[in-house]
Enzyme design. Structure first.
Site, PDB file in Angstrom:
ATOM      1  N   TYR A 264      -3.822   3.789   1.954  1.00 22.98           N
ATOM      2  CA  TYR A 264      -3.081   5.044   2.121  1.00 22.98           C
ATOM      3  C   TYR A 264      -2.923   5.750   0.772  1.00 22.98           C
ATOM      4  CZ  TYR A 264       0.703   8.204   3.576  1.00 22.98           C
ATOM      5  OH  TYR A 264       1.479   9.304   3.840  1.00 22.98           O
TER       6      TYR A 264
ATOM      7  N   SER B 252       1.457  12.749  -0.753  1.00 23.89           N
ATOM      8  CA  SER B 252       2.546  11.788  -0.615  1.00 23.89           C
ATOM      9  C   SER B 252       3.032  11.395  -1.994  1.00 23.89           C
ATOM     10  CB  SER B 252       2.065  10.539   0.129  1.00 23.89           C
ATOM     11  OG  SER B 252       3.015   9.488   0.046  1.00 23.89           O
TER      12      SER B 252
END
Length: 272
Positions: free
Chosen positions: A158, A145
């Protein structure tokens, strides 16, 4: 010149029922791939399989929660009869945004187990097959990401998992030098997929969203070029990524005035 041949691959794609996983399955399917599609829901996997076959590939499905004990064994058993395994896409992932102290232990463990532990264990289990590629490099493609490049507030867990996955790929790439396995990491920015439907941050908060088609085009082009690091973030985000390397405290200062608005916009962001 194409450095990495993406045609007629035989491999596994996790999180293949929707979003980036489904889109990558269709791209490899259009290049004649035979795929094992792994995800939690049989119905979405079957829908992806039909699309893969319409695109020119073939597919099997395995409904499996990769965070459960024995799940990696079930994936490897599903391909034990295949003559070749030369593709692994570690795409499955989940997210829960919000302040750390308000994030439940269950959600923290869910992100760590699916985003980081599962791809590490699955890659470890499949490496003997991946290294046995006959006449071309196998591919391990990890979907990280953009948050692995710029840690954003309210995404601390995350960010930890996606940063861990990125460094896992970097280290493994070096470990496998000369062994016929091409390890690549993708850093998607905000992408218009179902995973983002519960997140309300927009361009004014630095969350410019790119279309799924544009992101996948970049991913496949990067792979074909033999890239190991594939950044699909929009240019507006890349300036922040560069600044985070040279002057991370300037990034802190830039984000501070927007913290309250960002927290309100992401507090319902959840795909667990």
């Amino acid at each position: 010149m194409t450095i990495l041949d993406l045609r007629n691959r035989h491999g596994i794609i996790t999180g293949a029922g929707q979003g980036i996983g489904r889109a990558l399955a269709l791209e490899f399917g259009s290049r004649g791939a035979h795929l094992l599609l792994v995800g939690r829901q049989q119905s979405t996997l079957m829908a992806t399989a039909r699309l893969v076959e319409a695109a020119g590939g073939t597919a099997e499905v395995l409904a499996q929660d990769l965070t459960l004990p024995g799940s990696v064994d079930r994936v490897t058993e599903a391909v034990v009869s295949w003559a070749t395994v030369d593709l692994l896409v570690n795409n499955a992932g989940n997210v829960r945004a919000g302040r750390l102290e308000r994030t439940s232990e269950a959600d923290i463990r869910s992100m760590i187990d699916l985003n980081l532990v599962a791809p590490v264990l699955l890659t470890r289990a499949l490496l003997p097959r991946l290294r046995a590629g006959a006449d071309r490099d196998s591919i391990v493609l990890n979907i990280s990401s953009g948050i692995a490049l710029v840690g954003l507030p309210f995404y601390s867990v995350y960010a930890a998992t996606k940063s861990g996955l990125a460094r896992f790929g970097e280290s493994l790439r070096r470990e496998l030098t000369g062994m016929g396995v091409h390890v690549a990491t993708v850093y998607p920015g905000a992408t218009d997929t179902d995973m983002m439907t519960s997140q309300n941050a927009g361009a004014d908060l630095g969350w410019d969203r790119r279309s799924l088609d544009d992101v996948i085009t970049d991913v496949m082009a990067g792979l074909e070029a033999g890239d190991h690091e594939i950044n699909t973030a929009p240019e507006s985000r890349r300036g922040m990524q560069r600044l985070n390397i040279s002057d991370p405290m300037a990034v802190d200062a830039a984000m501070t005035p927007q913290l309250a608005d960002l927290e309100a916009a992401v507090r319902d962001h959840r795909s667990i």
